[in-house]
Scaffold this active site. Structure first.
Site, PDB file in Angstrom:
ATOM      1  N   LYS A   1       0.825  -1.214   0.000  1.00  0.00           N
ATOM      2  CA  LYS A   1       0.000   0.000   0.000  1.00  0.00           C
ATOM      3  C   LYS A   1       0.859   1.264   0.000  1.00  0.00           C
ATOM      4  O   LYS A   1       0.565   2.213  -0.713  1.00  0.00           O
ATOM      5  CB  LYS A   1      -0.960  -0.006   1.200  1.00  0.00           C
ATOM      6  CG  LYS A   1      -2.114  -0.976   1.005  1.00  0.00           C
ATOM      7  CD  LYS A   1      -3.094  -0.964   2.148  1.00  0.00           C
ATOM      8  CE  LYS A   1      -4.216  -1.947   1.871  1.00  0.00           C
ATOM      9  NZ  LYS A   1      -5.310  -1.873   2.830  1.00  0.00           N
TER      10      LYS A   1
ATOM     11  N   GLU B   1       3.613  -1.303  13.882  1.00  0.00           N
ATOM     12  CA  GLU B   1       4.368  -0.081  14.156  1.00  0.00           C
ATOM     13  C   GLU B   1       4.969   0.434  12.855  1.00  0.00           C
ATOM     14  O   GLU B   1       5.634  -0.310  12.134  1.00  0.00           O
ATOM     15  CB  GLU B   1       5.499  -0.352  15.158  1.00  0.00           C
ATOM     16  CG  GLU B   1       6.260   0.928  15.486  1.00  0.00           C
ATOM     17  CD  GLU B   1       7.409   0.707  16.451  1.00  0.00           C
ATOM     18  OE1 GLU B   1       7.253   1.006  17.638  1.00  0.00           O
ATOM     19  OE2 GLU B   1       8.465   0.219  16.005  1.00  0.00           O
TER      20      GLU B   1
HETATM   21  P1  0O2 Z   1      13.840  -4.851  15.912  1.00  0.00           P
HETATM   22  O1  0O2 Z   1      12.890  -5.887  15.559  1.00  0.00           O
HETATM   23  O2  0O2 Z   1      15.251  -5.328  15.949  1.00  0.00           O
HETATM   24  O3  0O2 Z   1      13.679  -3.564  15.120  1.00  0.00           O
HETATM   25  P2  0O2 Z   1      11.639  -0.515  23.296  1.00  0.00           P
HETATM   26  O4  0O2 Z   1      11.405  -1.764  22.490  1.00  0.00           O
HETATM   27  O5  0O2 Z   1      11.737  -0.753  24.755  1.00  0.00           O
HETATM   28  O6  0O2 Z   1      12.807   0.304  22.743  1.00  0.00           O
HETATM   29  P3  0O2 Z   1       8.966   0.428  22.678  1.00  0.00           P
HETATM   30  O7  0O2 Z   1       8.277   1.611  23.287  1.00  0.00           O
HETATM   31  O8  0O2 Z   1       8.347  -0.899  22.884  1.00  0.00           O
HETATM   32  O9  0O2 Z   1      10.443   0.474  23.203  1.00  0.00           O
HETATM   33  O10 0O2 Z   1       9.088   0.598  21.178  1.00  0.00           O
HETATM   34  P4  0O2 Z   1       9.674   1.788  20.325  1.00  0.00           P
HETATM   35  O11 0O2 Z   1      10.791   2.481  21.016  1.00  0.00           O
HETATM   36  O12 0O2 Z   1       8.571   2.626  19.783  1.00  0.00           O
HETATM   37  O13 0O2 Z   1      10.193   0.949  19.106  1.00  0.00           O
HETATM   38  C1  0O2 Z   1      11.122  -0.037  19.235  1.00  0.00           C
HETATM   39  C2  0O2 Z   1      11.868  -0.089  17.904  1.00  0.00           C
HETATM   40  O14 0O2 Z   1      12.320   1.244  17.593  1.00  0.00           O
HETATM   41  C3  0O2 Z   1      13.119  -0.923  17.989  1.00  0.00           C
HETATM   42  O15 0O2 Z   1      12.822  -2.217  17.655  1.00  0.00           O
HETATM   43  C4  0O2 Z   1      14.015  -0.266  16.960  1.00  0.00           C
HETATM   44  O16 0O2 Z   1      13.656  -0.661  15.652  1.00  0.00           O
HETATM   45  C5  0O2 Z   1      13.668   1.183  17.148  1.00  0.00           C
HETATM   46  N1  0O2 Z   1      14.485   1.809  18.196  1.00  0.00           N
HETATM   47  C6  0O2 Z   1      14.059   2.269  19.380  1.00  0.00           C
HETATM   48  N2  0O2 Z   1      15.084   2.789  20.087  1.00  0.00           N
HETATM   49  C7  0O2 Z   1      16.191   2.661  19.334  1.00  0.00           C
HETATM   50  C8  0O2 Z   1      17.576   3.032  19.510  1.00  0.00           C
HETATM   51  O17 0O2 Z   1      18.007   3.588  20.523  1.00  0.00           O
HETATM   52  N3  0O2 Z   1      18.411   2.709  18.476  1.00  0.00           N
HETATM   53  C9  0O2 Z   1      17.985   2.105  17.334  1.00  0.00           C
HETATM   54  N4  0O2 Z   1      18.880   1.836  16.396  1.00  0.00           N
HETATM   55  N5  0O2 Z   1      16.695   1.740  17.155  1.00  0.00           N
HETATM   56  C10 0O2 Z   1      15.815   2.016  18.125  1.00  0.00           C
HETATM   57  P5  0O2 Z   1      13.673  -3.392  18.323  1.00  0.00           P
HETATM   58  O18 0O2 Z   1      13.020  -3.763  19.605  1.00  0.00           O
HETATM   59  O19 0O2 Z   1      15.115  -3.025  18.383  1.00  0.00           O
HETATM   60  O20 0O2 Z   1      13.436  -4.577  17.384  1.00  0.00           O
END
Ligand code: 0O2
Length: 212
Positions: free
Chosen positions: A23, A140
């Site tokens: 989309k 997300e």
């Molecule tokens: P993946 O699958 O490796 O991408 P939290 O998970 O505790 O950080 P929340 O509130 O659950 O927080 O979610 P948030 O912060 O909205 O989104 C999480 C995702 O945002 C992460 O996924 C990353 O893709 C990105 N992100 C958030 N903080 C950072 C950061 O400091 N550095 C980078 N490079 N990316 C970030 P995951 O969990 O890493 O999973």
């Protein structure tokens, strides 16, 4: 938990990711076909790995029954824009759609994370049609510029390498790089109109050649 059960849980999320990527790509195409500048440069998507879901549930103390409500990024879409200004345009486009309902917004551009991370996140509700009927799931959507994406990609791989213990000298470099990214995005925004005009005229020329 059995792998078959995970497959059943994750299947609607896989469907949602495929549909949403398609989309947003189509939205970008529609702009270009009308000779308009597209705020969407690139779209990718992924379903969170089982290991990453379990790690998040453990870290946030989420019981299994609440996994689908509380782990908001099982389905993840990433939209890359050229300019910071495009991010709000994409967010407005999402807000105006009838097939996506915004649950919440996390603005890590106005409120940069401690790590230096900057990105604009929307959690949406989205319906998929499954064998058992319609299912409302969350996804997300991360919207960021190419420059923000460059920083986040590098920092994410360092997090992977060092787990939670990124050495202080690397952290300092990352913080400096985050500042440089803000400056770079600012510089690009200041010549946004010129760049958009140049891209539009080369697009129009291409369309003219294809019409001949
Ligand atoms: P993946 O699958 O490796 O991408 P939290 O998970 O505790 O950080 P929340 O509130 O659950 O927080 O979610 P948030 O912060 O909205 O989104 C999480 C995702 O945002 C992460 O996924 C990353 O893709 C990105 N992100 C958030 N903080 C950072 C950061 O400091 N550095 C980078 N490079 N990316 C970030 P995951 O969990 O890493 O999973």
């Amino acid at each position: 938990m059995e792998i078959q059960l995970w497959r059943e849980i994750l299947s609607p999320y896989e469907q949602a990711v495929t549909e949403l990527v398609e989309k947003f790509q189509h939205l970008s195409l529609e702009h270009r076909e009308r000779g308009l500048y597209s705020p969407i440069e690139q779209v990718t998507g992924r379903v969170k790995s089982i290991t990453s879901i379990l790690e998040k549930m453990k870290r946030k103390n989420i019981p299994f029954e609440e996994m689908e409500e509380q782990v908001e990024d099982i389905a993840g879409i990433r939209i890359i824009c050229q300019f910071v200004e495009d991010i709000q345009r994409v967010s407005d486009l999402i807000a105006g759609r009838s097939d996506m309902e915004i649950k919440c917004i996390k603005d890590y551009i106005a409120h940069q994370k401690e790590s230096g991370y900057r990105s604009y996140h929307l959690v949406i509700y989205y319906h998929v049609e499954t064998l058992n009927g319609p299912k409302k799931i969350q996804a997300e959507i991360q919207i960021r510029t190419m420059a923000m994406n460059f920083w986040a990609t590098i920092e994410h791989s360092l997090q992977y390498k060092y787990k939670t213990n990124i050495p202080p000298y690397v952290k300092e470099r990352l913080a400096n790089a985050a500042q440089a990214i803000i400056a770079l995005d600012g510089e690009m925004s200041s010549v946004r109109n010129e760049i958009m005009n140049a891209q539009n005229s080369s697009l129009m020329q291409r369309n003219l050649v294809m019409d001949i």
